[in-house]
Design an enzyme around this catalytic site. Structure first.
Site, mmCIF file in Angstrom:
data_model
loop_
_atom_site.group_PDB
_atom_site.id
_atom_site.type_symbol
_atom_site.label_atom_id
_atom_site.label_comp_id
_atom_site.label_asym_id
_atom_site.label_seq_id
_atom_site.Cartn_x
_atom_site.Cartn_y
_atom_site.Cartn_z
ATOM 1 N N HIS B 10 -1.147 5.875 -8.544
ATOM 2 C CA HIS B 10 -1.033 4.628 -9.527
ATOM 3 C C HIS B 10 -2.429 4.418 -9.406
ATOM 4 C CE1 HIS B 10 3.023 5.921 -9.867
ATOM 5 N NE2 HIS B 10 2.955 5.308 -10.698
ATOM 6 N N VAL B 11 -3.179 4.692 -8.251
ATOM 7 C CA VAL B 11 -4.523 3.101 -8.159
ATOM 8 C C VAL B 11 -5.732 4.577 -8.367
ATOM 9 C CG1 VAL B 11 -5.390 1.229 -7.203
ATOM 10 C CG2 VAL B 11 -2.689 1.154 -7.456
#
Lengths: 187, 122
Positions: B10-11
């Site tokens: 997600h990052v």
């Protein structure tokens, strides 16, 4: 039976609800998720409206496919693949027969999220509604409200487990807006 | 190499960090990443995952991810790519590291998978 114009109207009504309640959706997502459901859906629906407004579509499956791709590419969170798959499966139905569309969408969501009922997800709204031949706004509200007392075992909310009790599932809430928007079109 | 590794997070910094870590033990294993959204926000994006598949020089890929929605986007990307991709419901850092280290010394895929089994967390 929905036609292309009905689908546009459906999305317009849904978009109005999402934009009006996007802070509330993110608020619901804050104690049990990552707090971005409202913003994600608002971004996704902006993309949908841009992709369908003022455009011509040959048939209902064509507009559903465009909606699906916009949601998949723009929502960002789990709702993107879930709503995107729902619309993709509705496109596969081949026409706008609501009694076939909703079960197809439900099957898509369950497959993509590997979720069943009772897990405090949008499935808990789609399942009871898709099973009915006719549903009312009240049926939708009840299904959404029922997620409040459930313990989340799927998705980000499952990390807080029992602490998820007492909160409405944000995906259930936005699914409620979508299904109630459909009722407005059918009326 | 026949096998490559794809990291989905997600990052973007997590994806980059895992890549940096595993390259220390697996300098010949092709590693590509899909981290975060296009604008740098937190999230996963099917298009970026497909791009990571295409950018990888290997034809068979082992995909590792962090949280649930990454898996959904990964599965959709897998349905749309011509490459042979398998995803693992394993602890991201440990399993990507294990797989890459074993692939570097040309371990058979069955043996790699046997090791990964113990790292299943999802």
């Amino acid at each position: 039976m929905l036609d292309v114009e009905n689908v546009k109207k459906w999305m317009t009504k849904f978009n109005e609800q999402i934009q009006a309640h996007h802070d509330y959706l993110s608020e619901l997502d804050t104690p049990i998720g990552d707090g971005d459901h409202g913003n994600n859906m608002a971004r996704g629906m902006n993309a949908v409206m841009e992709a369908i407004a003022d455009k011509d579509f040959t048939d209902v499956p064509a507009i559903f496919k465009t909606i699906a791709m916009s949601l998949i590419s723009k929502v960002g969170g789990a709702s993107g693949p879930l709503y995107g798959t729902a619309f993709m499966e509705m496109a596969k139905v081949g026409d706008g027969e609501v009694s076939a569309l909703l079960p197809a969408a439900l099957a898509g969501i369950k497959k993509r999220g590997k979720a069943e009922t009772g897990e405090k997800t949008m499935v808990d709204v789609w399942a009871p509604i898709a099973e009915k031949t006719d549903f009312t706004a009240d049926d939708v509200d009840k299904a959404v409200e029922a997620t409040k007392d459930m313990i989340a075992t799927k998705g980000r909310a499952s990390y807080v487990g029992e602490r998820s009790v007492g909160h409405i599932d944000p995906g259930a809430m936005s699914s409620g807006y979508l299904l109630k928007a459909l009722l407005e079109v059918e009326e | 190499m026949e096998y490559g590794v794809v990291i989905v997070s997600h990052v973007s910094e997590i994806a980059q960090g895992v890549k940096r870590l595993i390259e220390q033990v697996a300098k010949d294993v092709p590693v590509t990443i899909a981290g975060g959204l296009e604008n740098g926000d937190v999230g996963t994006d099917m298009q970026r995952i497909i791009q990571a598949f295409e950018d990888n020089s290997a034809t068979k890929l082992l995909a590792f991810y962090d949280l649930g929605s990454a898996k959904m986007n990964l599965e959709m990307a897998i349905e749309m790519t011509d490459k042979e991709v398998k995803l693992y419901d394993t602890a991201l850092v440990e399993s990507a590291y294990t797989a890459a280290a074993l692939l570097q010394v040309e371990t058979k895929i069955e043996d790699v998978e046997a090791q990964l089994k113990d790292l299943k967390v999802k």
